[in-house]
Enzyme design. Structure first.
Site, short mmCIF file in Angstrom:
data_model
loop_
_atom_site.label_atom_id
_atom_site.label_comp_id
_atom_site.label_asym_id
_atom_site.label_seq_id
_atom_site.Cartn_x
_atom_site.Cartn_y
_atom_site.Cartn_z
N ASP A 282 -11.02 46.85 94.20
CA ASP A 282 -11.54 47.53 95.38
C ASP A 282 -11.02 48.97 95.28
O ASP A 282 -10.06 49.26 94.54
CB ASP A 282 -11.11 46.84 96.68
CG ASP A 282 -12.03 47.23 97.83
OD1 ASP A 282 -12.75 48.24 97.71
OD2 ASP A 282 -12.03 46.54 98.86
C1 BGC Z 1 -14.59 48.42 100.45
C2 BGC Z 1 -15.53 47.84 99.43
C3 BGC Z 1 -16.51 48.90 98.98
C4 BGC Z 1 -15.74 50.07 98.42
C5 BGC Z 1 -16.60 51.21 97.90
C6 BGC Z 1 -13.93 49.71 99.95
O1 BGC Z 1 -13.24 50.33 100.97
O2 BGC Z 1 -13.60 47.48 100.79
O3 BGC Z 1 -16.20 46.72 99.97
O4 BGC Z 1 -17.40 48.37 98.05
O5 BGC Z 1 -14.89 50.59 99.43
O6 BGC Z 1 -17.20 51.87 98.94
#
Ligand code: BGC
Length: 686
Positions: free
Chosen positions: A234
């Site tokens: 993530d």
């Molecule tokens: C989220 C993800 C997301 C990523 C990119 C993170 O803060 O938890 O689900 O895909 O950001 O935007």
């Protein structure tokens, strides 16, 4: 040369630096590339509800392009409320095609964390509290996405069940609950859906960060389940080079530059050069990344171009919207409203003209258009009905009384009253959870007062999580739950309200009466500070309410229809193989009303006098059946040993005990129409 040989050849030609450049973000949503060998950057986009607008390379700011609006399909929880596996496929296929057209290789979707607390800010982005329902929906969705030559990236692996403290919380949970509740969706995504990528979660589990978790990533995902795709962190969920390298992370993505300082960038390169990390570890990551690139056709001469904002995708969104809308209560046949009788309709509530698609955090979509409920009613009712709108509530407390008075005034004299309340993405949003279950901004008082002057008032709730409906739920006769049902939401809602479409949504999550009734909150294990222990174990969602005999406001699987269904002729056929657990349950279902409609029949299994503690009952089959008035269809649901088994911690395996079981078939988890006992003679380990 086969693909694996071609990958080997590419790896041998690459320098260490080139290989490392593939393992981390070079911009916010792209990896590095090795142009001289024809290896282009891997490009990613959020999901899950539509393709995200284009952002700057190094800050989370929109580029402000004119041509990056896209189809807003709907929130994943709305998809789950359809209980329709074909729609899950079509959603996936549509969004996969849009990703392709927008030049994206990996869609960061679907999100499948279990809904543990009704407060979690991202419940709307997830599917259910039940692992079986999650598994059955995630597989066709992944297939749909990947058939378009776009990689799905199932997220967040694992135990990311709250947003408050998500970056630091350390989850403690038993192996049994992990296996029975929190992992099945991911397992199905890998083993049945053959998903190409998995995103690690922000939180920790038993002290280790999930983005480089030895047990989760190395032992379970890549070991037991044989996952040969790519693990992506993530964004900024990586915390250590050696652990990330050795414990299964393949690509590190992040939220800030400089990208070359990422754990899997220069520090990784240096650690390999100094011999701290072996080059074979790097090669394995590169192999996985190139395998994904081959799988989605990045090395093909000609690649399908994809397409976006098509009429077809918009129609998919409309169909999902229609099927997601859930009729929670309908007394005295109040719904549907009869169009002919409507000279005036009072439409009350901020959510009647609130755009929802762009909110909520990373899943927000810049929708090409979004039909609000108010607009949908205008589209449907045309000139013959006067629509009078009053905002009714707002987040400015100073305005509350005046707005309420206006709403009550217009409600008193109208032929029909529809109040649009619930939540919006100020409440349902990434990075924080709600603080309680109550409807915000004085909505309870508003609804009660409007009901007092016009008892035919209907309430339509928008939102992606359970809500309390006190005290008005005792009085109000018609309540619909419309979720965040996509860019055609307003049209879908108007069709259901006016009876052109018969609602068929079912709750994929229990709506408790009060927050204290729900497991995480009643045992006090939420939100934790640095850690939280899931002491409720396997008793999540309805498994908890059933065990504690707590009456929910609306139970799991609940959803009414404008027609009635009759179940008959239950037959249970025991195939007698595998210890007697190859069982077919069949019965007839008949539409006994005058409207066409769909019923989702649900099959639950209960172990009678189990040796090991088991949930009162668990969902093990379902089917959505569409029926014309008077039509009967035969439904067959099959079960195998996995339908009866539980995870045995001692043996570290799934186990089916011999003994008596009850099969329960019904219209919801608390509206069971038949039960039948069976006796399984043999015990088996799976
Ligand atoms: C989220 C993800 C997301 C990523 C990119 C993170 O803060 O938890 O689900 O895909 O950001 O935007």
């Amino acid at each position: 040369m086969n693909v694996e040989e071609r990958i080997t050849e590419l790896i041998t030609k690459m320098t260490l630096e080139e290989k490392v450049s593939l393992c981390h973000g070079a911009t916010l949503f792209k990896t590095g590339a090795v142009e001289r060998l024809g290896i282009t950057a891997v490009t990613m986009s959020d999901g899950p509800h539509g393709i995200r607008e284009e952002l700057k390379d190094d800050v989370f700011e929109p580029l402000g392009l004119a041509e990056d609006a896209s189809t807003y399909f709907c929130a994943l929880i709305a998809l789950a409320a359809t209980w329709n596996t074909e729609l899950a496929y079509e959603y996936g296929n549509g969004i996969g095609e849009e990703a392709k057209a927008r030049g994206k290789d990996i869609l960061l979707s679907p999100g499948i964390n279990i809904i543990r607390t009704p407060l979690c800010g991202r419940n709307f982005e997830y599917l259910s509290e039940d692992p079986y329902l999650v598994s059955k929906l995630v597989v066709p969705m992944i297939r749909g996405i990947q058939e378009q030559g776009t990689a799905a990236c199932v997220k967040h692996f694992a135990l990311n069940n709250q947003e408050t403290n998500r970056l630091q919380v350390d989850v403690r949970v038993s192996d049994r609950a992990l296996r029975e509740i929190y992992l099945p969706g991911f397992k199905a995504a890998v083993e049945e859906g053959q998903v190409y990528a998995v995103m690690g979660a922000y939180n920790r589990f038993r002290g280790q960060h999930c983005c480089h978790h030895e047990y989760l990533l190395k032992d379970i995902l890549k070991g037991e389940w044989g996952f040969d795709g790519v693990v992506i962190s993530d964004w900024s969920g990586t915390h250590d080079t050696v652990e990330a390298a050795n414990c299964g992370l393949d690509i590190e993505m992040g939220t800030i530059a400089p990208f070359e300082e990422y754990y899997l960038a220069k520090p990784f390169l240096n650690a390999i050069k100094s011999g701290m990390i072996s080059e074979a570890v790097l090669d394995d990551k590169v192999r996985r990344i190139l395998r994904l690139a081959f799988r989605i056709g990045k090395f093909d001469q000609v690649r399908p171009k994809g397409s976006f904002n098509t009429r077809e995708h918009q129609f998919t969104s409309l169909r999902i919207g229609r099927e997601s809308i859930t009729l929670l209560k309908n007394e005295d046949g109040l719904l549907p409203l009869r169009k002919e009788a409507l000279k005036t309709i009072a439409v009350i509530g901020d959510n009647a003209d609130h755009l929802q698609g762009s909110g909520g955090g990373s899943s927000g979509v810049k929708a090409l258009y979004e039909v609000t409920p108010l607009q949908g009613l205008h589209n449907k009712l045309g000139e013959n009905t006067e629509i009078i709108f009053a905002r009714g509530y707002s987040n400015d407390p100073a305005k509350a009384e005046e707005l309420r008075a206006e709403a009550v005034r217009i409600a008193a004299g109208a032929d029909a009253v529809v109040i649009f309340g619930g939540l919006n993405h100020g409440d349902d949003a990434e990075d924080h959870d709600r603080t309680d279950l109550k409807l915000p901004n004085g909505q309870n008082e508003l609804i009660q007062e409007v009901y007092n002057v016009n008892p035919k008032a209907v309430v339509i709730l928008i939102g992606g999580s359970p809500m309390e409906m006190d005290p008005w739920i005792q009085d109000v006769k018609g309540v619909l739950l419309a979720w965040y049902s996509g860019m055609e939401a307003g049209n879908a809602i108007a069709e259901v309200l006016l009876g052109d479409v018969n609602p068929s949504g079912k709750l994929p999550v229990t709506f408790p009466r009060r927050l204290e009734d729900s497991p995480a909150h009643s045992i006090g294990e939420y939100p934790g500070d640095t850690s939280v222990e899931y002491k409720e174990g396997i008793f999540v969602g309805y498994r908890y309410y059933d065990k504690k005999e707590i009456l929910p406001l609306f139970c799991f699987g609940h959803g009414l229809s404008y027609t009635t269904f009759q179940y008959s002729d239950l037959k249970v056929f025991d195939g007698g193989r595998n210890g007697g657990a190859n069982i077919e349950v069949s019965f007839n279902i008949r539409n006994t009303g005058s409207a066409e409609g769909a019923e989702t029949v649900q099959l639950y299994v209960k172990s009678i006098q189990p040796e090991t503690e088991r949930p009162v009952m668990e969902l093990k089959g379902f089917k959505k059946v569409f029926l014309e008035p008077g039509e009967t269809q035969k439904v067959s649901l099959t079960m195998d040993p996995s339908s009866f088994s539980y995870y045995c911690e001692e043996k570290k395996a799934w186990r089916m005990d011999a003994g008596k079981y009850e099969l329960l078939v019904g219209s919801s988890s608390r509206d069971i129409r038949f039960t039948e006992k069976i006796d399984l003679k043999h015990c088996s380990m799976i």
